[in-house]
Design a protein around this motif. Structure first.
Motif, mmCIF file in Angstrom:
data_model
loop_
_atom_site.group_PDB
_atom_site.id
_atom_site.type_symbol
_atom_site.label_atom_id
_atom_site.label_comp_id
_atom_site.label_asym_id
_atom_site.label_seq_id
_atom_site.Cartn_x
_atom_site.Cartn_y
_atom_site.Cartn_z
ATOM 1 N N ASP A 1 1.027 -1.264 0.048
ATOM 2 C CA ASP A 1 -0.019 -0.044 -0.017
ATOM 3 C C ASP A 1 0.929 1.478 -0.065
ATOM 4 O OD1 ASP A 1 -2.203 -1.496 0.147
ATOM 5 O OD2 ASP A 1 -2.431 -1.517 2.239
ATOM 6 N N LEU A 2 1.931 1.141 0.785
ATOM 7 C CA LEU A 2 2.835 2.275 1.109
ATOM 8 C C LEU A 2 3.561 2.468 -0.350
ATOM 9 C CD1 LEU A 2 4.491 1.993 4.624
ATOM 10 C CD2 LEU A 2 2.673 3.569 3.813
ATOM 11 N N ILE A 3 3.786 1.759 -1.017
ATOM 12 C CA ILE A 3 4.561 1.601 -2.451
ATOM 13 C C ILE A 3 3.419 2.135 -3.459
ATOM 14 C CG2 ILE A 3 5.493 0.403 -4.329
ATOM 15 C CD1 ILE A 3 6.804 -1.360 -2.225
ATOM 16 N N ASP A 4 2.423 1.620 -3.280
ATOM 17 C CA ASP A 4 1.352 2.175 -4.361
ATOM 18 C C ASP A 4 1.185 3.720 -4.033
ATOM 19 O OD1 ASP A 4 1.086 -0.218 -5.558
ATOM 20 O OD2 ASP A 4 -0.705 -0.851 -4.366
ATOM 21 N N ARG A 5 0.991 4.181 -2.810
ATOM 22 C CA ARG A 5 0.678 5.500 -2.542
ATOM 23 C C ARG A 5 2.065 6.335 -2.857
ATOM 24 N NH1 ARG A 5 -0.593 5.585 3.438
ATOM 25 N NH2 ARG A 5 -0.267 7.790 3.307
ATOM 26 N N SER A 6 3.133 5.881 -2.872
ATOM 27 C CA SER A 6 4.527 6.660 -3.068
ATOM 28 C C SER A 6 4.443 6.626 -4.490
ATOM 29 C CB SER A 6 5.608 5.852 -2.542
ATOM 30 O OG SER A 6 5.820 5.881 -1.276
ATOM 31 N N ARG A 7 4.266 5.916 -5.515
ATOM 32 C CA ARG A 7 4.404 5.723 -6.835
ATOM 33 C C ARG A 7 3.252 6.779 -7.294
ATOM 34 N NH1 ARG A 7 3.758 -0.569 -8.611
ATOM 35 N NH2 ARG A 7 6.022 -0.667 -9.054
ATOM 36 N N ASP A 8 2.102 7.229 -6.542
ATOM 37 C CA ASP A 8 1.336 8.358 -6.902
ATOM 38 C C ASP A 8 1.898 9.556 -6.455
ATOM 39 O OD1 ASP A 8 -0.096 6.562 -8.348
ATOM 40 O OD2 ASP A 8 -1.605 6.258 -6.394
ATOM 41 N N GLY A 9 2.902 9.617 -5.809
ATOM 42 C CA GLY A 9 3.672 10.902 -5.350
ATOM 43 C C GLY A 9 3.378 11.338 -4.085
ATOM 44 N N ASP A 10 2.975 10.535 -3.122
ATOM 45 C CA ASP A 10 2.797 10.676 -1.856
ATOM 46 C C ASP A 10 4.115 10.707 -1.033
ATOM 47 O OD1 ASP A 10 1.944 10.504 0.956
ATOM 48 O OD2 ASP A 10 0.106 9.412 0.783
ATOM 49 N N ALA A 11 4.533 11.867 -0.569
ATOM 50 C CA ALA A 11 5.878 11.997 0.167
ATOM 51 C C ALA A 11 5.686 11.508 1.532
ATOM 52 C CB ALA A 11 6.205 13.272 0.258
ATOM 53 N N GLU A 12 4.542 11.613 2.186
ATOM 54 C CA GLU A 12 4.542 10.970 3.607
ATOM 55 C C GLU A 12 4.268 9.402 3.572
ATOM 56 O OE1 GLU A 12 0.921 11.270 6.891
ATOM 57 O OE2 GLU A 12 0.907 12.633 5.395
ATOM 58 N N ALA A 13 3.694 8.719 2.534
ATOM 59 C CA ALA A 13 3.861 7.495 2.670
ATOM 60 C C ALA A 13 5.288 6.788 2.354
ATOM 61 C CB ALA A 13 2.902 6.840 1.420
ATOM 62 N N PHE A 14 5.973 7.596 1.407
ATOM 63 C CA PHE A 14 7.324 7.209 1.172
ATOM 64 C C PHE A 14 8.088 7.295 2.464
ATOM 65 C CE2 PHE A 14 11.643 7.566 -0.815
ATOM 66 C CZ PHE A 14 11.595 6.189 -1.496
ATOM 67 N N THR A 15 7.986 8.411 3.022
ATOM 68 C CA THR A 15 8.684 8.639 4.253
ATOM 69 C C THR A 15 8.561 7.581 5.290
ATOM 70 O OG1 THR A 15 8.250 11.072 4.061
ATOM 71 C CG2 THR A 15 9.184 10.372 6.114
ATOM 72 N N LYS A 16 7.474 6.926 5.240
ATOM 73 C CA LYS A 16 7.161 5.758 6.402
ATOM 74 C C LYS A 16 8.030 4.458 5.493
ATOM 75 C CE LYS A 16 2.681 6.832 7.790
ATOM 76 N NZ LYS A 16 1.350 6.838 7.841
ATOM 77 N N LEU A 17 8.236 4.318 4.280
ATOM 78 C CA LEU A 17 9.000 3.517 3.746
ATOM 79 C C LEU A 17 10.618 3.839 4.107
ATOM 80 C CD1 LEU A 17 7.535 2.825 0.174
ATOM 81 C CD2 LEU A 17 7.698 1.160 2.040
ATOM 82 N N VAL A 18 10.901 5.148 3.784
ATOM 83 C CA VAL A 18 12.313 5.327 4.212
ATOM 84 C C VAL A 18 12.603 5.141 5.935
ATOM 85 C CG1 VAL A 18 13.669 7.442 4.642
ATOM 86 C CG2 VAL A 18 12.249 7.239 2.538
ATOM 87 N N ALA A 19 11.781 5.141 6.653
ATOM 88 C CA ALA A 19 12.005 4.952 8.121
ATOM 89 C C ALA A 19 12.119 3.368 8.326
ATOM 90 C CB ALA A 19 10.791 5.233 8.778
ATOM 91 N N ARG A 20 11.588 2.544 7.308
ATOM 92 C CA ARG A 20 11.906 1.106 7.363
ATOM 93 C C ARG A 20 13.203 0.654 7.042
ATOM 94 N NH1 ARG A 20 6.276 -1.836 5.593
ATOM 95 N NH2 ARG A 20 4.789 -0.671 7.069
ATOM 96 N N TYR A 21 13.661 1.285 6.121
ATOM 97 C CA TYR A 21 15.113 0.962 5.441
ATOM 98 C C TYR A 21 16.378 1.833 5.503
ATOM 99 C CZ TYR A 21 12.087 -2.645 3.023
ATOM 100 O OH TYR A 21 11.503 -3.475 2.669
ATOM 101 N N GLU A 22 16.132 3.041 6.162
ATOM 102 C CA GLU A 22 17.212 3.944 6.234
ATOM 103 C C GLU A 22 18.389 3.524 7.106
ATOM 104 O OE1 GLU A 22 15.838 7.966 7.603
ATOM 105 O OE2 GLU A 22 14.921 6.898 9.247
ATOM 106 N N ASP A 23 17.968 2.755 7.932
ATOM 107 C CA ASP A 23 19.292 2.367 8.983
ATOM 108 C C ASP A 23 20.104 1.409 8.380
ATOM 109 O OD1 ASP A 23 18.243 3.710 11.104
ATOM 110 O OD2 ASP A 23 18.301 2.187 12.412
ATOM 111 N N ARG A 24 19.601 0.654 7.410
ATOM 112 C CA ARG A 24 20.534 -0.469 6.728
ATOM 113 C C ARG A 24 21.250 0.342 5.611
ATOM 114 N NH1 ARG A 24 15.745 -5.013 5.445
ATOM 115 N NH2 ARG A 24 14.521 -3.449 6.710
#
Lengths: 107, 198
Positions: free
Chosen positions: B7-30
């Protein structure tokens, strides 16, 4: 890794008769690394473990490789991303999203 | 991949920066840890790789295949950015990783001075020092070897995952990994020998 080495792993009986000391340095390192990574079949693993007990040079290489790998694993510490980089990324993402929205609106 | 990630990927694809920021939070440490280890000694570059990885991902997310693993895709972007920086700056240290007779030919090679690996109080006390030594040795590895060692032995990926990230075969991963590990082992030996640091 050579075909010969791969075949020997599939056929532990063959490995049993194989002289590990007769392997080239490169093949031996590959074998020892596979052993440390737990990628050898059980029978082959037992043979390497037995070889380790009887061959001091291999035992030393394995011990120091284990030590090195252990030190590397401990480098997996929490990231500590600088707060400024974090903020800057989020601001850049908002800006990119805004730019995209404007472009889509104009099309 | 979980439903919430889809869902977050789909929203991010539509340009939703807030959704993409949630994905960033999952992977940014690595991603930051990878950038920091590979761009060792160049902290500003590590910051840039971290930021560029996610900005590139946000921009190119429409080309991301939903059946792929997002983490692998992000690692691939970060790895490419690290390589590009090294190519651009030509700071790559030259370390010959040729086949060499490794201390072993039935006692005929150079003798190893590996101490008994049973933990001793002295070893425990030197733990941090040795970690630093391995970190420094890692910095002396060529970037492609360093990247593989970091993905496999620091990040804990499998050979198959590392091969996917780097777009090379598993055999190539293993070959470079073995050489990289042996180089580090040699450096580690020097650091942990009784004479080191005295």
């Amino acid at each position: 890794m050579t075909k010969n080495y791969r075949e020997s792993l599939r056929s532990p009986a063959h490995l049993k008769s194989m002289d590990l000391k007769g392997l080239s340095c490169r093949k031996r390192v590959a074998l020892l690394c596979d052993y440390l990574d737990g990628e050898l079949p059980a029978a082959a693993r037992r043979i390497v473990a037995a070889h380790r007990r009887s061959c001091l040079p291999c035992a030393r290489v394995l011990a120091s490789l284990e030590c090195t790998l252990s030190a590397l694993r401990e480098l997996r510490t929490p990231a500590r991303i600088p707060a400024a980089a974090r903020r800057s990324l989020r601001a850049a993402l908002r800006s990119a999203a805004g730019k995209r929205r404007r472009q889509e609106k104009n099309q | 991949m979980t439903q919430s990630e889809r869902d977050l990927i789909d929203r991010s694809r539509d340009g939703d920066a807030e959704a993409f920021t949630k994905l960033v939070a999952r992977y940014e440490d690595r991603i930051f840890r990878l950038a920091k280890r590979v761009c060792v000694g160049m902290p500003a570059d590590a910051d840039d790789v971290y930021q560029e990885t996610f900005l590139t991902a946000f921009e190119k997310l429409k080309s991301f295949r939903r059946d792929s693993d997002l983490g692998t895709w992000l690692y691939r972007i970060a790895s490419n950015l690290c390589f590009m920086r090294y190519r651009k700056k030509k700071r790559e240290p030259f370390v010959p990783l040729l086949d060499r007779p490794h201390d072993h030919e039935d006692g005929e090679g150079p003798a190893l001075s590996v101490p008994d690996r049973t933990p001793t109080p002295e070893e425990t006390a030197r733990k941090k020092e040795l970690q630093a030594a391995v970190g420094e040795a890692l910095a002396r590895l060529p970037a492609d070897y360093r990247l593989i060692v970091v993905l496999r032995d620091v990040e804990g990926m499998s050979n198959e995952e590392a091969a996917k990230v780097l777009g090379i075969g598993v055999a190539a991963v293993k070959s470079r990994l073995h050489r990289g590990r042996m180089f580090l082992r040699d450096e580690f030996e020097r650091a942990s020998s009784p004479k080191a640091g005295r």
